[in-house]
Scaffold this motif. Structure first.
Motif, short mmCIF file in Angstrom:
data_model
loop_
_atom_site.label_atom_id
_atom_site.label_comp_id
_atom_site.label_asym_id
_atom_site.label_seq_id
_atom_site.Cartn_x
_atom_site.Cartn_y
_atom_site.Cartn_z
N PRO A 121 62.35 37.32 34.51
CA PRO A 121 61.21 36.39 34.56
C PRO A 121 60.57 36.28 35.93
CG PRO A 121 63.29 35.18 34.41
CD PRO A 121 63.62 36.62 34.20
N ASN A 122 61.31 36.47 36.99
CA ASN A 122 60.74 36.34 38.33
C ASN A 122 59.73 37.45 38.64
OD1 ASN A 122 62.28 34.05 38.87
ND2 ASN A 122 63.97 35.23 39.73
N SER A 123 60.05 38.67 38.22
CA SER A 123 59.16 39.80 38.54
C SER A 123 57.97 39.90 37.60
CB SER A 123 59.96 41.12 38.49
OG SER A 123 61.01 41.10 39.43
N TYR A 124 58.09 39.30 36.42
CA TYR A 124 57.03 39.44 35.41
C TYR A 124 56.45 38.09 35.00
CZ TYR A 124 58.77 44.20 35.20
OH TYR A 124 59.15 45.48 35.52
N SER A 125 56.35 37.20 35.96
CA SER A 125 55.79 35.88 35.67
C SER A 125 54.27 35.86 35.77
CB SER A 125 56.39 34.84 36.63
OG SER A 125 56.11 35.21 37.99
N ILE A 126 53.68 36.89 36.38
CA ILE A 126 52.23 36.93 36.56
C ILE A 126 51.55 37.28 35.24
CG2 ILE A 126 50.35 38.10 37.79
CD1 ILE A 126 52.26 38.61 40.08
N ASN A 127 50.47 36.60 34.96
CA ASN A 127 49.66 36.89 33.77
C ASN A 127 48.62 37.94 34.15
OD1 ASN A 127 47.87 36.91 31.60
ND2 ASN A 127 48.24 34.75 31.15
N TYR A 128 48.92 39.22 33.84
CA TYR A 128 48.04 40.30 34.26
C TYR A 128 46.75 40.35 33.44
CZ TYR A 128 51.26 42.29 37.61
OH TYR A 128 52.04 42.49 38.72
N THR A 129 46.76 39.78 32.27
CA THR A 129 45.52 39.71 31.49
C THR A 129 44.51 38.81 32.19
OG1 THR A 129 46.75 40.05 29.43
CG2 THR A 129 44.53 39.13 29.25
N GLU A 130 44.97 37.68 32.70
CA GLU A 130 44.07 36.77 33.43
C GLU A 130 43.57 37.42 34.72
OE1 GLU A 130 42.84 33.87 32.58
OE2 GLU A 130 43.82 33.97 30.63
N ILE A 131 44.44 38.10 35.43
CA ILE A 131 44.03 38.77 36.67
C ILE A 131 42.98 39.84 36.37
CG2 ILE A 131 44.82 40.26 38.55
CD1 ILE A 131 47.46 38.80 38.49
N ALA A 132 43.23 40.61 35.30
CA ALA A 132 42.27 41.66 34.93
C ALA A 132 40.92 41.05 34.57
CB ALA A 132 42.83 42.46 33.76
N LEU A 133 40.91 39.94 33.84
CA LEU A 133 39.65 39.28 33.47
C LEU A 133 38.89 38.82 34.71
CD1 LEU A 133 40.67 37.21 30.31
CD2 LEU A 133 38.92 39.00 30.43
N GLN A 134 39.60 38.30 35.69
CA GLN A 134 38.95 37.85 36.92
C GLN A 134 38.26 39.02 37.64
OE1 GLN A 134 41.88 35.86 39.30
NE2 GLN A 134 42.41 34.39 37.69
N HIS A 135 38.98 40.13 37.76
CA HIS A 135 38.41 41.29 38.45
C HIS A 135 37.24 41.89 37.66
CE1 HIS A 135 41.23 41.33 41.70
NE2 HIS A 135 42.28 41.47 40.90
N VAL A 136 37.39 41.95 36.34
CA VAL A 136 36.32 42.51 35.52
C VAL A 136 35.07 41.62 35.59
CG1 VAL A 136 35.63 43.02 33.14
CG2 VAL A 136 37.86 43.77 33.98
N SER A 137 35.25 40.31 35.59
CA SER A 137 34.12 39.38 35.70
C SER A 137 33.38 39.57 37.01
CB SER A 137 34.62 37.94 35.56
OG SER A 137 35.23 37.73 34.31
N MET A 138 34.15 39.74 38.10
CA MET A 138 33.52 39.96 39.40
C MET A 138 32.78 41.30 39.42
SD MET A 138 36.17 38.47 42.25
CE MET A 138 37.65 39.18 41.57
N PHE A 139 33.31 42.28 38.72
CA PHE A 139 32.63 43.58 38.66
C PHE A 139 31.29 43.46 37.95
CE2 PHE A 139 31.90 47.25 35.83
CZ PHE A 139 31.54 48.19 36.78
N PHE A 140 31.24 42.71 36.84
CA PHE A 140 30.01 42.61 36.06
C PHE A 140 28.92 41.81 36.78
CE2 PHE A 140 32.67 43.48 32.17
CZ PHE A 140 32.15 44.77 32.00
N ARG A 141 29.31 41.06 37.79
CA ARG A 141 28.29 40.36 38.58
C ARG A 141 27.38 41.35 39.31
NH1 ARG A 141 31.89 35.61 41.52
NH2 ARG A 141 32.53 34.51 39.60
N SER A 142 27.97 42.46 39.74
CA SER A 142 27.17 43.48 40.43
C SER A 142 26.69 44.58 39.49
CB SER A 142 28.00 44.10 41.56
OG SER A 142 29.19 44.67 41.06
N GLU A 143 27.19 44.61 38.27
CA GLU A 143 26.78 45.61 37.27
C GLU A 143 26.37 44.89 35.98
OE1 GLU A 143 26.49 48.79 37.77
OE2 GLU A 143 27.46 48.96 39.71
N PRO A 144 25.18 44.30 35.96
CA PRO A 144 24.80 43.45 34.83
C PRO A 144 24.44 44.22 33.55
CG PRO A 144 23.01 43.62 36.42
CD PRO A 144 24.19 44.31 37.03
N LYS A 145 24.35 45.54 33.61
CA LYS A 145 23.95 46.28 32.41
C LYS A 145 25.06 46.36 31.37
CE LYS A 145 25.06 50.92 34.17
NZ LYS A 145 24.54 52.28 34.38
#
Length: 572
Positions: A121-145
Motif C-alpha cells: 500500500p505504501n508504494s501504490y497509494s497514489i491515484n494515477y488516474t487523477e494525476i493523468a487527468l490533471q496532466h491531460v487537462s493542462m495539455f488541452f489548455r494549450s491544444e484546444p482542438k
C-alpha cells in the motif's frame, strides 16, 4: 504552469514487473476478529521486505474486485460461528496462504494494481488516474482542438499508464486514443534527448508500425496520441474480446481458446519480424513486443508503443527473461517475446511456463520448429537466434509481402549515439539483475538440497561410518603402541622374551633344542644335572606349559651334586 513541468511529489521509480511474494508469518486474535501478519518481499532480496496486517474481510474485498477476471480463486469460505477457534484460525491461515500463492504466481493478476495495492500500500497509494487527468487537462489548455470523450479505464496492464478516448472538435466521428505514462526505472536518456526522441516518433513511417499523430514528453512523463482501432489488438482477435473492456476481464480467463489459422500465423509473424529487423538496423531499442501491442488493420499487423523503451518502462515479459542469462540484449528480448507471441497465436493462450518442454500439436511442424528455437530449454541454454535467422526459417521465408509503403525513420547521429548509450545501460541493469537471481537460485537450491530428508539421512550414515572408522583406527593405534612398547623392552630382537625372574620349565620330550657353543676347558660337567634350554618366544601354549611346570615342581626330585676338589692343581 506548463504541461507536466515538474514531476509529481512523492514519485516512486519502482520496477512494477518485479514479482512480489507474500508469506503469512503469524496471526493474532483480537476481541472480535483475527489479524494476519504477512511478510511481503519484492524480488529476491530479504532486505527489500515489509510487514502488512490484513483481516479476512480485506481478503474478501480483494477477491470481490478480482472477480472481473472470471478466475476461480481459492479464497477460504466465510464462517460466522466458531471463527475464533484456534484450530479454525490455523486452518484458515493455510487457506489464505494458498490464496496468496495463486494470485502472486498468476502473471496478469500479480501485475495488476488491485493486488499491488493490497500487498504494497505504501508504494501504490497514489491515484494515477487523477494525476493523468490533471496532466491531460493542462495539455488541452494549450491544444484546444482536441477534447476527451471518456477515460478508457484499465484497458492496459500498466499501473502508471492511463488511456483516454478523444475526438477532434471539427471531426466528431473520428476517434483517437491518448496514452499518458510516467517515466520508468530504465529511463537513461537525458531530458533533452528524451523530448527530441519522443517528438521524432511522429515522423516514423513503416507499413508495420502504427502511426503516431502527436507525441511529447517532459522530465516526468509523456503523452502520445494515436487513432483508436475499433477492431482492437491482435490479442483481442485471439481472445475474441472487446477493445474497451478492462484488461483483467479480456485476457485472464478467455471463454474460448482457439489459435489462429496457419496462414495468419505465417503472415502476422513475418510482418512482425520485418518491423523488428527494421528497428534493430536503426539502432532503436524496443523490447515491448506482446499481443496487446500489435494492432490489426485487415490482414496487416502494426506495432504499438515504440515510446515505452524511451520512457524507461519495463517489459511485460521481464519477469520471464530475467531468469535466463543468455537473454541479455534488447534484440534477444525481442526474439524471446516473439516466441511468447507465436505460441499465443498458435494455441490461443500463453504458455503455462517458460521454458516449454513439449509442445501440443500445431497446424504445422514448422511452427513447432520456430518455437523450439526460441522458448525451449535448449534455447534458454544456448541463446536466442537473430531476427534474420527466424526470417530464413521455412515458416516465414515463403510469405509474400504486398505492402509497398515507404519506410522512413531518420534519427540524427547525436541522438543515435544517445540511444546506443541508453540501450547499453538498460542491458547492464538487466545483466546485473540476472546475475543476482542466478546466485540466489544456486544458494536456494543448495540450501534445499542440504535440508532435504534424504540428504540428512545420508549425512547421518556418513557420520556413523566415520565414527566407526575413527574408532577402528584408534584401536589400531593403541595396538601398535602396545607392540612397540614390548619391542623396546627387549635387547633389540623382534621376538618377545620371558621375564628373567620366571622359572624355566624343563624340556619336554620331542622338543627341539639349539646346540650350545663349545664350553671352555675345565672340570667335566655332571651329566645328572639338567641343562636349561634356550629362551624361546612365549606364546599362549608355552605360557600354559610354564604355569603347569611351576605347579608340578617337586624339590625332592632334585639330585645332590658332587663337591669339586680344589686341591687339584690348575694348568697355567
Amino acid at each position: 504552469m506548463a504541461f507536466m513541468e515538474k514531476p509529481p511529489a512523492g514519485k516512486v521509480l519502482l520496477d512494477d514487473t518485479v514479482p512480489l511474494t507474500a508469506v503469512i508469518e503469524a496471526s493474532q486474535s483480537l476481541h472480535s476478529h483475527t489479524e494476519y501478519i504477512i511478510r511481503v518481499q519484492r524480488g529476491i532480496s530479504m532486505e527489500n521486505s515489509w510487514q502488512i496486517i490484513r483481516r479476512y474481510s480485506d481478503f474478501d474485498l480483494l477477491n470481490n474486485t478480482l472477480q472481473i477476471s472470471a478466475l476461480s480463486l481459492p479464497l477460504p469460505p466465510k464462517k460466522l460461528i466458531g471463527n475464533m477457534d484456534r484450530e479454525f484460525i490455523a486452518e484458515r491461515q493455510k487457506g489464505l496462504q494458498n490464496y496468496l500463492n495463486v494470485i502472486t504466481s498468476n502473471h496478469i493478476l500479480s501485475n495488476c494494481e488491485l493486488v499491488k495495492k493490497f500487498l504494497d500500500p505504501n508504494s501504490y497509494s497514489i491515484n494515477y488516474t487523477e494525476i493523468a487527468l490533471q496532466h491531460v487537462s493542462m495539455f488541452f489548455r494549450s491544444e484546444p482542438k482536441w477534447e476527451v470523450v471518456e477515460p478508457l479505464k484499465d484497458i492496459g496492464w500498466r499501473i502508471r499508464k492511463k488511456y483516454f478516448l478523444m475526438k477532434i472538435k471539427n471531426q466528431p466521428k473520428e476517434r483517437l486514443v491518448l496514452s499518458w505514462a510516467d517515466l520508468g526505472p530504465d529511463k537513461y536518456l537525458a531530458d533533452r534527448d528524451l523530448q527530441c526522441a519522443v517528438k521524432l516518433l511522429s515522423s516514423c513511417s513503416h507499413p508495420y508500425i502504427y502511426k503516431i499523430i502527436f507525441a511529447t514528453a517532459s522530465e516526468s512523463s509523456a503523452l502520445v496520441i494515436r487513432h483508436f482501432s475499433e477492431k482492437g489488438t491482435l490479442k483481442d482477435l485471439i481472445y475474441k474480446a472487446k477493445p474497451k473492456d478492462p484488461f483483467l476481464k479480456k485476457y485472464c480467463n478467455p471463454k474460448k481458446i482457439q489459435g489462429l489459422e496457419l496462414q495468419q500465423i505465417k503472415t502476422f509473424g513475418r510482418q512482425i519480424l520485418e518491423v523488428l529487423k527494421f528497428l534493430h538496423e536503426k539502432g532503436f531499442p524496443y523490447g515491448h513486443l506482446h499481443a496487446s501491442n500489435v494492432v490489426l488493420e485487415g490482414d496487416t499487423c502494426r506495432l504499438l508503443d515504440l515510446e515505452n523503451s524511451l520512457l524507461g518502462l519495463p517489459s511485460f515479459y521481464r519477469s520471464y527473461f530475467t531468469q535466463f542469462r543468455k537473454i541479455n540484449t534488447l534484440e534477444a528480448i525481442d526474439v524471446h517475446c516473439f516466441g511468447h507471441l507465436l505460441y499465443e497465436m498458435t494455441y490461443g493462450r500463453p504458455p503455462d511456463s517458460i521454458p516449454v518442454d513439449s509442445f501440443p500439436p500445431a497446424p504445422s511442424m514448422s511452427v513447432v520448429t520456430v518455437l523450439e528455437s526460441v522458448i525451449s530449454p535448449e534455447a534458454m541454454k544456448n541463446g536466442m537466434p537473430t531476427v534474420s535467422r527466424l526470417l530464413q526459417m521455412p515458416l516465414f521465408s515463403d510469405v509474400l509481402l504486398t505492402n509497398s509503403e515507404k519506410t522512413q525513420f531518420k534519427i540524427p547521429a547525436k541522438l543515435k549515439e544517445a540511444l546506443r548509450i541508453a540501450k547499453e545501460c538498460i542491458e547492464k541493469r538487466l545483466v546485473e539483475e540476472q546475475k543476482l537471481i542466478h546466485q540466489h537460485r544456486r544458494l536456494t537450491r543448495a540450501q534445499s538440497h542440504h535440508g532435504s530428508e534424504e540428504e540428512k539421512k545420508k549425512r547421518k550414515i556418513l557420520a556413523r561410518k566415520k565414527s566407526k572408522r575413527s574408532a577402528f583406527e584408534s584401536g589400531e593405534d593403541q595396538s601398535m603402541k602396545y607392540s612397540n612398547s614390548n619391542n623396546s623392552a627387549g635387547s633389540g630382537t623382534s621376538s618377545p622374551l620371558t621375564s628373567p625372574s620366571s622359572p624355566v620349565p624343563p624340556p619336554t620330550a620331542g622338543a627341539s633344542t639349539i646346540p650350545s657353543p663349545p664350553a671352555a676347558p675345565g672340570p667335566p660337567p655332571n651329566l645328572d644335572v639338567p641343562t636349561p634350554p634356550q629362551l624361546q618366544p612365549v606364546n599362549s601354549t608355552s605360557r600354559s606349559t610354564l604355569l603347569s611346570s611351576i605347579q608340578n615342581f617337586q624339590k625332592a626330585a632334585l639330585k645332590k651334586t658332587e663337591t669339586c676338589d680344589h686341591s687339584t692343581p690348575r694348568i697355567s
